[in-house]
Design a protein around this motif. Structure first.
Motif, short mmCIF file in Angstrom:
data_model
loop_
_atom_site.label_atom_id
_atom_site.label_comp_id
_atom_site.label_asym_id
_atom_site.label_seq_id
_atom_site.Cartn_x
_atom_site.Cartn_y
_atom_site.Cartn_z
N LYS A 1 0.83 -1.20 0.00
CA LYS A 1 0.00 0.00 0.00
C LYS A 1 0.87 1.25 0.00
CE LYS A 1 -3.82 -2.22 2.48
NZ LYS A 1 -4.60 -2.28 3.73
N GLN B 1 0.81 10.24 -5.40
CA GLN B 1 1.00 9.12 -4.48
C GLN B 1 1.12 9.62 -3.05
OE1 GLN B 1 4.75 6.69 -4.65
NE2 GLN B 1 3.32 4.99 -5.00
N SER C 1 -1.21 3.45 -4.80
CA SER C 1 -0.24 2.38 -5.04
C SER C 1 -0.12 2.22 -6.55
CB SER C 1 -0.72 1.06 -4.43
OG SER C 1 -0.98 1.23 -3.05
#
Length: 609
Positions: free
Chosen positions: A353, A537, A543
């Motif tokens: 993750k 991100q 991810s």
């Protein structure tokens, strides 16, 4: 500071040499509905026999236009409006069409950028090489056919006689590029123009092509002019570098000198934006919007600045993995045979993750097939793919539809992945329309309420809400709100890829699969897109599953790496570990094949300075 270090390249060998090619104050312009548009402005350039030079710059800088002017292939309304082009002591600026045809091929050869669009798909390879030979004075018949097989063999194609009878679609990308090299060198030209000769090839194939091209041109004394956006290639394969910006030469001189000590501000930008395997994993300071390299170790970077990536866990730890791939196998039937071809063979890995996992390998290694099974665009023969703990291979249609809101994809080619008949607004709106949302719910599980709310809105209200969200998405990818009224053909390649990313973000996914999403972009545009992905991100906790053959990009942007060879996973680990201590010869070969891989260029050098 002088605008350029030296506006005219000099000979790299001692003594007085007669220039093979000299451009003096070259001007090229195009006629448009709004008037004359200058594309090349006052370019001075000298190439000597046997010399290799590279012209670099972003799209629109004029590098390909300059090369096209030299070989007399300016597109559309383009024409030389000033200056001179001298080749082998002769002014060829205003040659007639017949005279230029006689010069082209026999004296100046060219390897165009895209082999698939530059080879006739309905003609055999041998026929196309033979056509070039006959056009350059070789008589038709057995002599031309024999020479065709000879030049295909010289270009490195094994079993040239059989290959000559095949069609382009039966060749790999590397083989098609070799066929174009064969055509370009078939008449032993004195100058060869190579326009992005290896941009779409894997690093190992790229090295083979460039090594062979260098051997052929050196043995014949052929001068080579590379047109490229790959600074590593320019540094490794060209003795001189010419940097163009907005139609002008802003800096020129010895390649290594310019790349390690650029003087012009544009060259500095270009060099600092270039990805390099001599770099580190880049994080981004989003308060100042500048790339920052962790000063201690990448492990510390992961622990302090990427909380979701704090520990590199072993396979099976579902708490840290958003995607778990186990024992994945994909077999394809072989036409005319009872046997099948195993494209993916027992592959297992996790995508943690908030991190980026890069899957690398040569063409045919199975990396894109794995991505397609993760997206469930292909059904696996065996094995499992779990998304957030749920096996997607057992999902029904409704469950799969819901999962695809949380997992989106950005394809390699924005020219093909965006509908040319849709406006940017319609392109980005499409996933919202498909899933029935006006605005995307903030939490998973609230989709039903969001759909019910959208159904109660009037058409005008619905459009107003979507326009607001799409404007936010475009701002997120650094595009103006006005862009939503434009169409894909009105945008540059980098802008199109930004639109594709905006579309992928429209449903607020948790995972984005990026299939060669930046491989065809110029250095500066690529740098902008990668910074954008890193920023998103950071802000959204995304991810990424990154499918690529560009190890320099992987070095700066991936947390973990999976290396695939012939369908098998041959190496898997943290990016820093894989690059520092590759465990297999195959991984080592991939890393060593990166052009200019050991040069301290890119963000690393920029920040270190």
């Amino acid at each position: 500071m002088a605008e350029q270090k030296n506006n005219e390249t000099q000979a790299t060998t001692g003594g007085e040499l007669k220039p093979l090619l000299r451009l003096t104050d070259l001007e090229v312009a195009f006629e448009s509905s709004t008037g004359t548009v200058p594309a090349v402005r006052g370019v001075n350039l000298t190439v000597y026999p046997g010399q290799s030079i590279a012209i670099v710059g972003e799209s629109g800088s004029g590098k390909s236009t300059t090369a096209s002017a030299v070989i007399g292939l300016l597109p559309g309304t383009g024409k030389v409006t000033g200056g001179t082009i001298e080749f082998d002591g002769r002014d060829i600026t205003n040659l007639s069409k017949r005279e230029m045809i006689a010069l082209r091929g026999s004296e100046i050869g060219m390897i165009p950028q895209d082999p698939m669009s530059n080879l006739n798909p309905v003609w055999r390879i041998g026929t196309q090489v033979e056509e070039a030979l006959v056009a350059n004075g070789m008589p038709k018949g057995s002599a031309a056919r024999a020479r065709t097989i000879e030049v295909l063999g010289e270009a490195g194609l094994p079993d040239a006689e059989r290959r000559a009878k095949q069609f382009p679609h039966e060749f790999s990308g590397g083989m098609r590029q070799r066929a174009l090299i064969a055509i370009g060198l078939s008449s032993n030209p004195k100058l060869l123009i190579a326009d992005e000769p290896t941009s779409a090839l894997d690093v190992t194939v790229q090295r083979q092509i460039l090594d062979h091209l260098e051997t052929l041109t050196t043995s014949r004394g052929t001068a080579v002019m590379f047109i490229t956006h790959d600074l590593g290639l320019a540094a490794e394969r060209a003795s001189h570098l010419v940097v163009m910006h907005r139609g002008r030469v802003v800096e020129s001189g010895p390649s290594l000198e310019i790349l390690t000590n650029p003087q012009h501000p544009y060259t500095k930008r270009l060099v600092s934006a270039a990805p390099s395997i001599a770099s580190h994993r880049v994080k981004v300071d989003y308060t100042q919007r500048i790339p920052v390299i962790d000063e201690n170790t990448e492990a510390a970077l992961d622990a302090t600045d990427r909380p979701a990536a704090a520990e590199h866990t072993e396979l099976g730890d579902a708490s840290s993995a958003i995607i778990q791939v186990r024992d994945l196998v994909k077999e394809f039937p072989v036409r005319g045979s009872k046997e099948s071809f195993r494209a993916v063979d027992n592959v297992s890995f996790d995508v943690r993750k908030g991190t980026t996992l890069a899957v690398v390998g040569e063409s045919g290694s199975g990396k894109s097939t794995v991505a397609n099974m993760v997206l469930r665009l292909l059904e696996p023969t065996s094995g499992t793919v779990k998304f957030d703990g749920v096996d997607i291979t057992s999902m029904n249609r409704k469950e799969l539809f819901a999962m695809r809101r949380r997992m989106q994809v950005v394809f390699q080619n924005p020219y093909g992945s965006l509908d040319p008949t849709y406006s940017v607004y319609r392109v980005v709106e499409e996933p919202l329309r498909t899933h029935g949302f006006a605005a995307v719910p903030e939490q998973t599980g609230a989709e039903g309420e969001a759909i019910e709310r959208a159904q109660k809105l009037s058409r005008r209200q619905l459009r107003k809400e979507r326009e607001k969200w799409i404007a936010e998405l475009l701002e997120m990818v650094s595009l103006p709100k006005s862009a939503m009224r434009r169409f894909p053909n009105e945008l540059s390649g980098g802008q199109r890829q930004r639109v594709a990313i905006a579309r992928a973000l429209a449903l607020k996914p948790e995972v984005i699969v990026l299939d060669e999403a930046v491989s065809a972009l110029d250095v500066l545009v690529q740098d902008q897109i990668l910074d954008l992905l890193n920023e998103l991100q950071r802000e959204l906790g995304l991810s990424y599953l990154f499918i690529t053959h560009d190890l320099a990009v992987v070095r700066e942007n991936a947390d973990d790496i999976v290396v695939m060879e012939r369908g098998k996973l041959v190496e898997h680990g943290k990016a820093s570990d894989v690059f520092a201590n590759p465990k297999t010869d195959y991984t080592r070969e991939l890393i060593e094949a990166v052009p200019g891989g050991t040069l301290p260029i890119g963000r690393f050098a920029d920040l270190d300075a």
